[in-house]
Design an enzyme around this catalytic site. Structure first.
Site, short mmCIF file in Angstrom:
data_model
loop_
_atom_site.label_atom_id
_atom_site.label_comp_id
_atom_site.label_asym_id
_atom_site.label_seq_id
_atom_site.Cartn_x
_atom_site.Cartn_y
_atom_site.Cartn_z
N PRO A 66 0.79 -1.24 0.00
CA PRO A 66 0.00 0.00 0.00
C PRO A 66 0.82 1.30 0.00
O PRO A 66 0.57 2.18 -0.81
CB PRO A 66 -0.85 -0.11 1.28
N LYS A 172 5.07 9.05 -11.17
CA LYS A 172 3.77 8.51 -10.72
C LYS A 172 2.98 9.53 -9.90
O LYS A 172 1.77 9.69 -10.10
CB LYS A 172 4.03 7.24 -9.91
#
Ligand code: NAD
Length: 299
Positions: A66, A172
């Site tokens: 995560p 990103k």
């Protein structure tokens, strides 16, 4: 064919690992959640009882976790991946979306132990992960990139070398910051259109070929109706969870603070996604911001 240890078999990791199996690689996976292990078994992979067991004998190690804290924990803690793989020296590839600082710190620790490492976050959502059409944005040395590219090609269509360690994560977070803003923009447009009495299918058809078009609009429309496969037509099941979008936009805002970059729209979008999470929809797809917005009053 490679022997791959895969840690983190969630919404993204499970289909990515399944594609590696499909490509003929031997994949051993580990996840804290036992249900995730069952999914890998069904896809033809092997499962392990710990991260260290999953990477024993691997030539490639992939993580899909995560956030930065999980990545630090899994790689750096006592008995973590760096210690567990030091002798066999596989290529380490972290595909999680995390902060640039953690990516660089973990890569530096890996290199100190004599290991090569790539940060290789992805774009394309769970559908891209299932279909093997992800875009990979990769940071690391040219050498490590050349070694890892063919493995990433089993999970993605576009594999870009963005630059040195951390560069993949930097691309990103800029990408997701733009997406977060864009999804709010598309939501506002579809809400206004609804109030104006337009048919949303018509609006979608026209705007998808007009200047407002974007991935959020044409592939992932946040308003229920126009795109049958979009989370908006499945009670906003993720997809990409709103809580993860909050994490990513926060990463972009930390980077913007560190570099004195003006990002006023991202700050506003972040406050919206945060309110979505606070209202209890953190596990819904981030496009649920449409439903949240529909409940707001005009200021
Ligand atoms: P997820 O929460 O579905 O999966 C993460 C998995 O990691 C979970 O199954 C969890 O049990 C496991 N995990 C956590 N700590 C662990 C540990 N110490 N050891 C082993 N397993 C552990 O999340 P996801 O949607 O698969 O996203 C993973 C990463 O990919 C995130 O960084 C996210 O931002 C990024 N990402 C997600 C999407 C998307 O559409 N879901 C798209 C692009 C990028």
């Amino acid at each position: 064919m490679a022997t791959i240890g895969f840690i983190g078999l969630g919404n993204m990791g499970a289909p990515m690992a399944a594609n590696l199996v499909k490509a003929g690689h031997t994949v051993t996976g580990y996840d804290l959640n036992p249900a995730a292990l069952d999914a890998l078994s069904k896809a033809g992979g092997k499962t392990a009882k710990s991260a260290a067991d999953a990477v024993a004998g691997a030539t490639i190690v992939i993580t899909m976790l995560p956030a930065g804290d999980h990545v630090r924990e899994v790689y750096l803690h006592q008995g973590g991946l760096i210690e567990a793989t030091k002798a066999a020296a596989p290529l380490l590839i972290d595909c999680s979306t995390i902060d640039v600082e953690t990516a660089r710190a973990v890569t530096a620790a890996a290199e100190t132990a004599g290991l090569a490492m790539l940060d290789a976050p992805v774009s394309g959502g769970t559908a891209g992960a299932r279909n093997g059409t992800l875009t990979f944005m990769v940071g690391g040395t040219e050498d490590a990139f050349t070694k890892g590219k063919s493995i990433l090609e089993a999970m993605g269509k576009n594999i870009f070398h963005a630059g040195g360690p951390g560069a993949g994560q930097a691309v990103k977070i800029c990408n997701n910051m733009m997406l977060a803003i864009n999804m709010v923009g598309v939501s506002e447009g579809f809400l206004l259109a609804r109030k104006l009495g337009l048919e949303l299918d018509k609006l979608h058809q026209i705007c998808a070929t007009a200047t407002a078009n974007s991935w959020a609009l044409s592939n992932y429309c946040p308003a229920p109706g126009p795109v049958p496969a979009a989370p908006s037509n499945h009670d906003y099941a993720p997809g990409f969870a709103a809580a993860l979008m909050v994490k990513d936009v926060k990463l972009s805002q930390a980077a913007a603070d560190a570099t004195a970059s003006p990002t006023p729209l991202a700050a506003k979008a972040l406050s919206f996604y945060q309110q979505v999470v606070d209202a209890g929809d953190g596990n819904k797809d981030f496009s649920v911001v449409f439903r949240w917005l529909a409940q707001q009053k005009r200021e």
